[in-house]
Design a protein around this motif. Structure first.
Motif, PDB file in Angstrom:
ATOM      1  N   THR A 186       0.852  -1.194   0.000  1.00 39.77           N
ATOM      2  CA  THR A 186       0.000   0.000   0.000  1.00 39.77           C
ATOM      3  C   THR A 186       0.885   1.240   0.000  1.00 39.77           C
ATOM      4  O   THR A 186       2.119   1.147   0.140  1.00 39.77           O
ATOM      5  N   LEU A 187       0.258   2.401  -0.121  1.00 41.59           N
ATOM      6  CA  LEU A 187       1.013   3.639  -0.008  1.00 41.59           C
ATOM      7  C   LEU A 187       1.691   3.722   1.356  1.00 41.59           C
ATOM      8  O   LEU A 187       2.857   4.101   1.463  1.00 41.59           O
ATOM      9  N   GLN A 188       0.974   3.349   2.413  1.00 43.89           N
ATOM     10  CA  GLN A 188       1.590   3.361   3.738  1.00 43.89           C
ATOM     11  C   GLN A 188       2.753   2.390   3.803  1.00 43.89           C
ATOM     12  O   GLN A 188       3.791   2.678   4.426  1.00 43.89           O
ATOM     13  N   GLY A 189       2.604   1.253   3.145  1.00 44.06           N
ATOM     14  CA  GLY A 189       3.693   0.279   3.114  1.00 44.06           C
ATOM     15  C   GLY A 189       4.936   0.828   2.445  1.00 44.06           C
ATOM     16  O   GLY A 189       6.069   0.571   2.882  1.00 44.06           O
ATOM     17  N   ASN A 228      -3.896   8.747  -8.143  1.00 43.45           N
ATOM     18  CA  ASN A 228      -5.051   8.257  -7.400  1.00 43.45           C
ATOM     19  C   ASN A 228      -4.753   7.894  -5.945  1.00 43.45           C
ATOM     20  O   ASN A 228      -5.474   8.328  -5.035  1.00 43.45           O
ATOM     21  N   PRO A 229      -3.706   7.091  -5.659  1.00 41.22           N
ATOM     22  CA  PRO A 229      -3.438   6.749  -4.252  1.00 41.22           C
ATOM     23  C   PRO A 229      -3.101   7.970  -3.396  1.00 41.22           C
ATOM     24  O   PRO A 229      -3.449   8.024  -2.208  1.00 41.22           O
ATOM     25  N   ILE A 230      -2.442   8.953  -4.013  1.00 38.14           N
ATOM     26  CA  ILE A 230      -2.095  10.178  -3.294  1.00 38.14           C
ATOM     27  C   ILE A 230      -3.355  10.989  -3.014  1.00 38.14           C
ATOM     28  O   ILE A 230      -3.576  11.476  -1.901  1.00 38.14           O
ATOM     29  N   TYR A 231      -4.203  11.122  -4.014  1.00 39.36           N
ATOM     30  CA  TYR A 231      -5.463  11.846  -3.870  1.00 39.36           C
ATOM     31  C   TYR A 231      -6.337  11.202  -2.796  1.00 39.36           C
ATOM     32  O   TYR A 231      -6.959  11.902  -1.987  1.00 39.36           O
ATOM     33  N   SER A 232      -6.348   9.872  -2.807  1.00 40.16           N
ATOM     34  CA  SER A 232      -7.171   9.150  -1.831  1.00 40.16           C
ATOM     35  C   SER A 232      -6.701   9.410  -0.405  1.00 40.16           C
ATOM     36  O   SER A 232      -7.506   9.476   0.528  1.00 40.16           O
ATOM     37  N   ARG A 233      -5.406   9.548  -0.230  1.00 35.10           N
ATOM     38  CA  ARG A 233      -4.859   9.813   1.112  1.00 35.10           C
ATOM     39  C   ARG A 233      -5.099  11.254   1.531  1.00 35.10           C
ATOM     40  O   ARG A 233      -5.205  11.546   2.722  1.00 35.10           O
ATOM     41  N   GLY A 234      -5.156  12.131   0.540  1.00 33.52           N
ATOM     42  CA  GLY A 234      -5.249  13.572   0.810  1.00 33.52           C
ATOM     43  C   GLY A 234      -3.888  14.203   0.602  1.00 33.52           C
ATOM     44  O   GLY A 234      -2.894  13.748   1.188  1.00 33.52           O
ATOM     45  N   VAL A 235      -3.819  15.214  -0.252  1.00 27.96           N
ATOM     46  CA  VAL A 235      -2.530  15.789  -0.643  1.00 27.96           C
ATOM     47  C   VAL A 235      -1.738  16.303   0.554  1.00 27.96           C
ATOM     48  O   VAL A 235      -0.548  16.011   0.701  1.00 27.96           O
TER      49      VAL A 235
END
Length: 263
Positions: free
Chosen positions: A77-80, A104-111
């Motif tokens: 994942t992005l956190q991983g 997309n993964p960055i947007y989903s987390r919030g910039v």
């Protein structure tokens, strides 16, 4: 000044070219990625690009698409990815790290949250291939304000009309894509790349690093000789996919690095 800026200043003072590698985070698993990452600087790598796996990697060829699928299936994942980089920074606080992926993964987390987390983890720059200059306010401008380089790709079709737009707000280095098409296809031709790099350098003081289609030490030497350095990705990802040991992967990377540093 980021670690990327510092690295290019040091290489320029040494009259050396940069060798950049790409690996996919979590392929085939997080433990392997961590071991490969830890060994890359010792194998001669100046800058590490780490891929953020995504379900729809439109700019990538089969090699990196499959690597991303394996990583996602393994739970990356992005956190991983941030965790891998945080761990790497415990033993290496100098090698620049560039996160390469899709928005997309960055947007989903919030910039805002992403940028704070990226900075804390030790990321120095990013390449987000599906955000054109027209969308700079989405991520590029906030990233620069947060002290992260935002690196763009130029291609053989980036003409005099498009190039200034590509260079707008770009920092760290410019990534020149040596061939038209997706990653892992074709072979870079130094004779064709040289005039394109020279054309781009008339418009920017940024280092120009060339990627796509570099698979051998001779190719990395030839391309580095006509640019400020080169990037190898798919060829390394291929070795990992074949099940080569970490030691064998790093030995291969060193041959490529030695070639680039002769350039």
């Amino acid at each position: 000044m980021t670690r990327i800026d510092d690295t290019f200043a040091r290489l320029k003072a040494q009259n050396r070219k940069a060798f950049v590698t790409y690996i996919m985070a979590g392929d085939p698993d997080a433990a392997t990625t961590a071991k490969v990452m830890a060994g890359l600087p010792g194998a001669g790598v100046d800058i590490i690009e780490i891929g953020l796996p995504f379900t729809d990697p439109m700019a990538d060829g089969p090699t990196i698409q499959l690597a991303g699928q394996r990583a996602l299936e393994g739970g990356m994942t992005l956190q991983g990815v941030l965790d891998l980089i945080t761990e790497f920074r415990k033993s290496d606080d100098t090698t620049p790290i560039v996160l390469m992926g899709y928005y997309n993964p960055i947007y989903s987390r919030g910039v805002d949250r992403f940028l704070a987390d990226a900075k804390a983890a030790g990321i120095d720059g990013m390449i987000v291939v599906d955000l054109p200059p027209e969308e700079d306010t989405e991520l590029c401008t906030p990233a620069q304000a947060a002290g992260l380089n935002f690196i763009r790709l130029a291609t053989p079709t980036s003409d005099e009309k498009r190039l200034p737009k590509v260079l707008q707000n770009t920092s760290g280095f410019l990534y020149y894509v040596s061939i038209n098409g997706i990653t892992g296809t074709g072979s870079a031709d130094a004779a064709k790349v040289a005039p394109e790099v020279a054309r781009i350098k008339q418009s920017t003081d940024l280092p120009v690093i060339v990627g796509f289609g570099i698979k051998t030490p001779d190719a990395s030497e030839a391309i580095a000789a006509v640019a400020d350095g080169c990037v190898v990705g798919s060829a390394i990802v291929d070795r990992i996919a074949q099940g080569d040991s970490v030691q064998d992967v790093l030995a291969y990377v060193k041959t490529l690095a030695d070639g680039a540093h002769r350039g």
